[in-house]
Motif scaffolding. Structure first.
Motif, PDB file in Angstrom:
ATOM      1  N   MET A  25       0.834  -1.202   0.000  1.00 34.01           N
ATOM      2  CA  MET A  25       0.000   0.000   0.000  1.00 34.01           C
ATOM      3  C   MET A  25       0.872   1.257   0.000  1.00 34.01           C
ATOM      4  SD  MET A  25      -2.623   1.313   2.995  1.00 34.01           S
ATOM      5  CE  MET A  25      -1.241   1.696   4.121  1.00 34.01           C
ATOM      6  N   ILE A  26       1.886   1.254   0.826  1.00 33.08           N
ATOM      7  CA  ILE A  26       2.748   2.434   0.941  1.00 33.08           C
ATOM      8  C   ILE A  26       3.632   2.596  -0.292  1.00 33.08           C
ATOM      9  CG2 ILE A  26       4.682   3.407   2.248  1.00 33.08           C
ATOM     10  CD1 ILE A  26       3.348   2.118   4.760  1.00 33.08           C
ATOM     11  N   GLU A  27       4.240   1.513  -0.735  1.00 34.06           N
ATOM     12  CA  GLU A  27       5.224   1.611  -1.809  1.00 34.06           C
ATOM     13  C   GLU A  27       4.598   1.678  -3.204  1.00 34.06           C
ATOM     14  OE1 GLU A  27       8.380   2.144  -1.337  1.00 34.06           O
ATOM     15  OE2 GLU A  27       8.076   2.067   0.841  1.00 34.06           O
ATOM     16  N   GLN A  28       3.430   1.062  -3.393  1.00 33.76           N
ATOM     17  CA  GLN A  28       2.839   1.001  -4.732  1.00 33.76           C
ATOM     18  C   GLN A  28       1.684   1.972  -4.928  1.00 33.76           C
ATOM     19  OE1 GLN A  28       1.930  -3.148  -5.558  1.00 33.76           O
ATOM     20  NE2 GLN A  28       3.903  -3.813  -4.723  1.00 33.76           N
ATOM     21  N   GLN A  29       1.074   2.438  -3.823  1.00 39.57           N
ATOM     22  CA  GLN A  29      -0.021   3.394  -3.938  1.00 39.57           C
ATOM     23  C   GLN A  29       0.388   4.785  -3.465  1.00 39.57           C
ATOM     24  OE1 GLN A  29      -3.843   2.087  -2.273  1.00 39.57           O
ATOM     25  NE2 GLN A  29      -3.022   0.025  -2.180  1.00 39.57           N
ATOM     26  N   ILE A  30       0.856   4.871  -2.227  1.00 37.75           N
ATOM     27  CA  ILE A  30       1.015   6.178  -1.586  1.00 37.75           C
ATOM     28  C   ILE A  30       2.255   6.916  -2.078  1.00 37.75           C
ATOM     29  CG2 ILE A  30       1.305   7.327   0.637  1.00 37.75           C
ATOM     30  CD1 ILE A  30      -0.412   5.051   1.852  1.00 37.75           C
ATOM     31  N   ARG A  31       3.396   6.269  -2.086  1.00 41.27           N
ATOM     32  CA  ARG A  31       4.616   6.934  -2.575  1.00 41.27           C
ATOM     33  C   ARG A  31       4.481   7.442  -4.012  1.00 41.27           C
ATOM     34  NH1 ARG A  31       9.799   6.735  -0.106  1.00 41.27           N
ATOM     35  NH2 ARG A  31       9.974   5.252   1.628  1.00 41.27           N
ATOM     36  N   PRO A  32       3.945   6.639  -4.935  1.00 42.48           N
ATOM     37  CA  PRO A  32       3.817   7.141  -6.310  1.00 42.48           C
ATOM     38  C   PRO A  32       2.911   8.365  -6.435  1.00 42.48           C
ATOM     39  CG  PRO A  32       3.680   4.742  -6.286  1.00 42.48           C
ATOM     40  CD  PRO A  32       3.620   5.197  -4.859  1.00 42.48           C
ATOM     41  N   TRP A  33       2.105   8.633  -5.434  1.00 42.21           N
ATOM     42  CA  TRP A  33       1.253   9.821  -5.434  1.00 42.21           C
ATOM     43  C   TRP A  33       1.955  10.997  -4.763  1.00 42.21           C
ATOM     44  CZ3 TRP A  33      -4.297  11.325  -5.537  1.00 42.21           C
ATOM     45  CH2 TRP A  33      -4.965  10.719  -6.591  1.00 42.21           C
ATOM     46  N   GLU A  34       3.269  10.990  -4.838  1.00 43.25           N
ATOM     47  CA  GLU A  34       4.102  12.114  -4.396  1.00 43.25           C
ATOM     48  C   GLU A  34       4.055  12.332  -2.887  1.00 43.25           C
ATOM     49  OE1 GLU A  34       3.008  15.524  -6.700  1.00 43.25           O
ATOM     50  OE2 GLU A  34       3.250  14.482  -8.606  1.00 43.25           O
ATOM     51  N   VAL A  35       3.794  11.284  -2.135  1.00 43.97           N
ATOM     52  CA  VAL A  35       3.895  11.378  -0.679  1.00 43.97           C
ATOM     53  C   VAL A  35       5.307  10.929  -0.304  1.00 43.97           C
ATOM     54  CG1 VAL A  35       2.987  10.621   1.546  1.00 43.97           C
ATOM     55  CG2 VAL A  35       1.438  10.954  -0.397  1.00 43.97           C
ATOM     56  N   VAL A  39       5.276  10.990   7.686  1.00 43.10           N
ATOM     57  CA  VAL A  39       3.954  10.532   7.256  1.00 43.10           C
ATOM     58  C   VAL A  39       4.008   9.064   6.847  1.00 43.10           C
ATOM     59  CG1 VAL A  39       2.171  10.776   5.480  1.00 43.10           C
ATOM     60  CG2 VAL A  39       3.131  12.809   6.592  1.00 43.10           C
ATOM     61  N   LEU A  40       4.989   8.697   6.058  1.00 46.81           N
ATOM     62  CA  LEU A  40       5.109   7.309   5.611  1.00 46.81           C
ATOM     63  C   LEU A  40       5.330   6.365   6.793  1.00 46.81           C
ATOM     64  CD1 LEU A  40       7.318   7.888   2.435  1.00 46.81           C
ATOM     65  CD2 LEU A  40       4.893   7.264   2.472  1.00 46.81           C
ATOM     66  N   GLN A  41       6.147   6.785   7.740  1.00 49.32           N
ATOM     67  CA  GLN A  41       6.389   5.957   8.927  1.00 49.32           C
ATOM     68  C   GLN A  41       5.125   5.810   9.768  1.00 49.32           C
ATOM     69  OE1 GLN A  41       9.689   8.066  10.659  1.00 49.32           O
ATOM     70  NE2 GLN A  41      11.169   7.217   9.202  1.00 49.32           N
ATOM     71  N   THR A  42       4.324   6.872   9.824  1.00 51.81           N
ATOM     72  CA  THR A  42       3.072   6.818  10.569  1.00 51.81           C
ATOM     73  C   THR A  42       2.093   5.857   9.905  1.00 51.81           C
ATOM     74  OG1 THR A  42       3.334   9.063  11.428  1.00 51.81           O
ATOM     75  CG2 THR A  42       1.090   8.184  11.329  1.00 51.81           C
ATOM     76  N   LEU A  43       1.972   5.942   8.590  1.00 50.13           N
ATOM     77  CA  LEU A  43       1.071   5.035   7.873  1.00 50.13           C
ATOM     78  C   LEU A  43       1.527   3.578   7.991  1.00 50.13           C
ATOM     79  CD1 LEU A  43       0.469   7.247   4.719  1.00 50.13           C
ATOM     80  CD2 LEU A  43      -1.208   6.698   6.503  1.00 50.13           C
ATOM     81  N   ALA A  44       2.819   3.375   8.175  1.00 55.36           N
ATOM     82  CA  ALA A  44       3.331   2.023   8.393  1.00 55.36           C
ATOM     83  C   ALA A  44       3.076   1.553   9.829  1.00 55.36           C
ATOM     84  CB  ALA A  44       4.833   1.974   8.085  1.00 55.36           C
ATOM     85  N   PHE A  74     -11.220   7.493   3.535  1.00 52.00           N
ATOM     86  CA  PHE A  74     -10.555   7.926   2.305  1.00 52.00           C
ATOM     87  C   PHE A  74      -9.728   6.787   1.727  1.00 52.00           C
ATOM     88  CE2 PHE A  74     -10.092  12.728   3.478  1.00 52.00           C
ATOM     89  CZ  PHE A  74     -11.448  12.907   3.283  1.00 52.00           C
ATOM     90  N   LYS A  75      -9.452   6.874   0.435  1.00 49.73           N
ATOM     91  CA  LYS A  75      -8.444   6.001  -0.149  1.00 49.73           C
ATOM     92  C   LYS A  75      -7.099   6.254   0.552  1.00 49.73           C
ATOM     93  CE  LYS A  75     -10.240   5.825  -4.903  1.00 49.73           C
ATOM     94  NZ  LYS A  75      -9.884   6.070  -6.326  1.00 49.73           N
ATOM     95  N   PRO A  76      -6.242   5.239   0.657  1.00 47.92           N
ATOM     96  CA  PRO A  76      -4.932   5.458   1.291  1.00 47.92           C
ATOM     97  C   PRO A  76      -4.141   6.595   0.666  1.00 47.92           C
ATOM     98  CG  PRO A  76      -5.347   3.110   1.053  1.00 47.92           C
ATOM     99  CD  PRO A  76      -6.461   3.812   0.335  1.00 47.92           C
ATOM    100  N   VAL A  77      -4.216   6.744  -0.660  1.00 48.14           N
ATOM    101  CA  VAL A  77      -3.432   7.814  -1.299  1.00 48.14           C
ATOM    102  C   VAL A  77      -3.911   9.181  -0.839  1.00 48.14           C
ATOM    103  CG1 VAL A  77      -2.736   6.469  -3.308  1.00 48.14           C
ATOM    104  CG2 VAL A  77      -4.915   7.700  -3.362  1.00 48.14           C
ATOM    105  N   LEU A  78      -5.209   9.343  -0.647  1.00 50.91           N
ATOM    106  CA  LEU A  78      -5.735  10.629  -0.201  1.00 50.91           C
ATOM    107  C   LEU A  78      -5.364  10.886   1.258  1.00 50.91           C
ATOM    108  CD1 LEU A  78      -7.329  13.161  -0.813  1.00 50.91           C
ATOM    109  CD2 LEU A  78      -9.451  11.881  -0.408  1.00 50.91           C
ATOM    110  N   GLU A  79      -5.377   9.833   2.065  1.00 49.28           N
ATOM    111  CA  GLU A  79      -4.929   9.980   3.454  1.00 49.28           C
ATOM    112  C   GLU A  79      -3.482  10.461   3.501  1.00 49.28           C
ATOM    113  OE1 GLU A  79      -7.732   6.400   5.310  1.00 49.28           O
ATOM    114  OE2 GLU A  79      -5.694   5.961   4.631  1.00 49.28           O
ATOM    115  N   GLY A  80      -2.640   9.855   2.671  1.00 49.76           N
ATOM    116  CA  GLY A  80      -1.242  10.258   2.642  1.00 49.76           C
ATOM    117  C   GLY A  80      -1.050  11.695   2.196  1.00 49.76           C
ATOM    118  N   ARG A  81      -1.748  12.096   1.145  1.00 46.07           N
ATOM    119  CA  ARG A  81      -1.621  13.466   0.644  1.00 46.07           C
ATOM    120  C   ARG A  81      -2.131  14.474   1.679  1.00 46.07           C
ATOM    121  NH1 ARG A  81      -0.897  14.239  -4.972  1.00 46.07           N
ATOM    122  NH2 ARG A  81      -0.867  16.468  -4.466  1.00 46.07           N
ATOM    123  N   MET A  82      -3.219  14.135   2.351  1.00 49.75           N
ATOM    124  CA  MET A  82      -3.772  15.018   3.379  1.00 49.75           C
ATOM    125  C   MET A  82      -2.788  15.216   4.523  1.00 49.75           C
ATOM    126  SD  MET A  82      -7.321  14.593   5.563  1.00 49.75           S
ATOM    127  CE  MET A  82      -6.958  12.915   6.007  1.00 49.75           C
TER     128      MET A  82
END
Length: 217
Positions: free
Chosen positions: A12-22, A27-32, A63-71
């Motif tokens: 989720m983090i590496e294939q969805q959230i990071r590619p969306w410029e997060v 933030v990434l450590q928190t989502l993990a 929210f979708k994970p990508v939107l959570e990360g961007r927020m």
């Protein structure tokens, strides 16, 4: 099973959230670190890490994970910040904010959302959140905040949301008319605001913040 969950979280983090410029490492450590699967309704748990919004009741959704990360990235939460979350929902973003900030106030109009979120955060030993049953459109906080995050859309941005920010404070809000809404981050600079447009999306409205109905004759 645990390994499968951790693999899904990593994907989720590496294939969805990071590619969306997060790219913010906090933030990434928190989502993990926050177990998203514990905040998903049981009937949807198999989709806890999928690229999709998940219904949680009362017409609302996670929210979708990508939107959570961007927020979370846009809000730029610092370790000493005091944060207001408008719309507790499942409590997942609440938990992420508790992990990132010094103190969080989370409000929701639905008592059952608040009770479930309280239980979930207590189980994770996150004790820096104050929950309040409140209507965001009538809410009168006793303080200003370093960041305000709105987890449902508004047809128009209430001026009150901006007044709740301290100088330098950030407001994350999604506004506009479904199905094309705009996510913004507004930063208070004295009496004015710097506005950053982040992305287009489509999420459920906060209760009472829907567009005015159009009457035809």
């Amino acid at each position: 099973m645990t390994l499968d969950i951790e693999q899904a979280r990593h994907a989720m983090i590496e294939q969805q959230i990071r590619p969306w410029e997060v790219v913010d490492m906090r933030v990434l450590q928190t989502l993990a670190a926050i177990p998203r699967e514990r905040f998903v309704p049981e009937q949807h748990r198999a989709l806890a890490f999928a690229d999709t919004a998940l219904p949680i009741g009362h017409g609302q959704s996670m929210f979708k994970p990508v939107l959570e990360g961007r927020m979370l990235q846009a809000a730029g939460i610092q370790a000493n910040d005091e944060v207001l979350e408008i719309g507790t929902g499942s409590g997942f973003i609440t938990a992420c904010l508790a992990h990132l900030a010094r103190a969080v106030t989370s409000i929701d109009i639905h008592a059952d959302f608040l009770e479930s979120a309280k239980d979930r955060l207590q189980a994770l030993d996150l004790n820096n959140v104050r929950f309040e049953l409140a209507d965001a459109l009538a809410y009168q906080p006793k303080q200003q905040f370093d960041a305000v995050l709105v987890t449902g859309a508004v047809a128009a941005i209430p001026e009150a949301f901006k007044r709740w920010l301290r100088p330098g404070g950030r407001l994350f809000v999604i506004h506009g008319l479904s199905p094309v809404q705009e996510a913004l981050c507004m930063t208070r600079e004295g009496d004015s605001f710097a506005v950053q447009s982040l992305l287009e999306t489509d999420v459920p409205y906060l209760t009472g913040a829907q567009p005015e109905p159009k009457f035809t004759f």
